[in-house]
Design an enzyme around this catalytic site. Structure first.
Site, PDB file in Angstrom:
ATOM      1  N   HIS A 131       0.812  -1.214   0.000  1.00 11.69           N
ATOM      2  CA  HIS A 131       0.000   0.000   0.000  1.00 11.69           C
ATOM      3  C   HIS A 131       0.848   1.267   0.000  1.00 11.69           C
ATOM      4  CE1 HIS A 131       0.140  -0.316   4.579  1.00 11.69           C
ATOM      5  NE2 HIS A 131       0.411   0.959   4.405  1.00 11.69           N
ATOM      6  N   ASP A 163      -0.821  -7.437   0.625  1.00 11.28           N
ATOM      7  CA  ASP A 163      -0.272  -6.132   1.000  1.00 11.28           C
ATOM      8  C   ASP A 163       1.231  -6.195   1.235  1.00 11.28           C
ATOM      9  OD1 ASP A 163      -0.272  -3.424   1.404  1.00 11.28           O
ATOM     10  OD2 ASP A 163      -0.958  -3.514   3.483  1.00 11.28           O
ATOM     11  N   SER A 238       4.538   1.368   8.427  1.00  7.56           N
ATOM     12  CA  SER A 238       4.158   0.355   7.446  1.00  7.56           C
ATOM     13  C   SER A 238       5.382  -0.303   6.822  1.00  7.56           C
ATOM     14  CB  SER A 238       3.329   0.989   6.313  1.00  7.56           C
ATOM     15  OG  SER A 238       1.968   0.944   6.583  1.00  7.56           O
TER      16      SER A 238
END
Length: 288
Positions: A131, A163, A238
């Site tokens: 992402h 992801d 992330s």
């Protein structure tokens, strides 16, 4: 639900709790079922506002500035101070050199999206979240090492369903690969560290425990089985590693739950390392 600046986009719509229907409402099985709709009404209202949020930062947004703009009031939930085991200090020393910042797109004004990543082998393959690349609009990818060096990264492959994405930098980067935990070895209650670049603060280390295993979360259109942790993770984390006291990666930090977009509340989610390893092997096998 409104998205607050710097907190990323909700990738839910909702955190999936076994006490709730998929739409976030409290479940009731009828009279005599033992489930009391009145007693769970507060929980339904709370978790209806509990969104799973991706952890990449977008377009130079500053979550820290947004929190400060609320008049300096204390956060909704304060992290409790706890002694840090000595082995976690050693684990942090071993982990930080292998963790990088991932910068995607943008021009002179900075990256369009950013997150974290870590080396998984001597060929300088780097794991990160897909992402981050998606939010960067497919722009060029730059990896910044702990010592400040920057390298243009090759995108070896992406898997939006999991992801995950794999990058590669030149051998001259010399990143030390992080050891991976054995599948099935992670235990609830064991201490862990989240390492990454929250809000662009590279090399940030936070401590917590494994709160739950096999937690079902919905990210985008897909459901994932995640490792839940209370280690403080925020936008920019992330793609960074969640490591145990031995410095082994147990998961890839991917999302947090928030209430009304207020940032970390001590509920974070990481993709389990066995899923990461399988996906990375497939991507590297196809892409080189």
């Amino acid at each position: 639900m409104a998205v607050q600046t710097g907190l990323g986009e909700p990738r839910g719509p909702w955190f999936v709790s076994p006490e709730l229907d998929p739409d976030g409402r409290a479940r009731w099985d009828g009279p005599g079922s033992g489930r009391d709709p009145g007693g769970r009404r507060w929980r339904g209202r709370l978790l209806a506002a509990l969104a799973v949020v991706a952890l990449s930062t977008v377009s130079g947004a500053a979550a820290g500035g947004w929190v400060a703009s609320r008049g300096g009031a204390p956060g909704e939930t304060a992290a409790s101070a706890a002694p840090v085991p000595a082995e976690l200090v050693t684990a942090a020393e071993r982990t930080v050199p292998g963790v990088v910042s991932v910068l995607v797109g943008g021009g002179s004004g900075g990256a369009a999206a950013s997150g974290s990543g870590f080396a998984i082998d001597d060929q300088q393959h780097i794991i990160t979240n897909d992402h981050i690349l998606a939010k960067g609009g497919g722009g060029s990818v730059t990896v910044e090492l702990p010592d400040g060096r920057r390298y243009q990264a090759e995108v070896v492959g992406r898997e939006s369903g999991s992801d995950l994405a794999v990058l590669k930098v030149p051998p001259s980067a010399g990143l030390a690969p992080l050891p991976l935990a054995k599948p099935g070895s992670t235990r609830v209650g064991e201490p862990v560290l989240a390492v990454g670049s929250p809000l662009g603060l590279s090399g940030t280390v936070t401590a917590g425990i494994v709160s739950a295993l096999n937690r079902q979360v919905r990210l985008g259109t897909n459901r994932h089985t995640a490792v839940q942790t209370d280690a403080s993770i925020n936008p920019g984390n992330s793609g960074g590693p969640l490591v145990n006291a031995r410095g082994e990666v147990v998961g890839v930090n991917t999302a947090i739950a928030t209430i009304d977009g207020n940032g970390s509340i001590g509920i974070g989610f990481a993709i389990p390392i066995d899923q990461v390893q399988q996906t990375a092997d497939t991507i590297i096998g196809k892409g080189g």
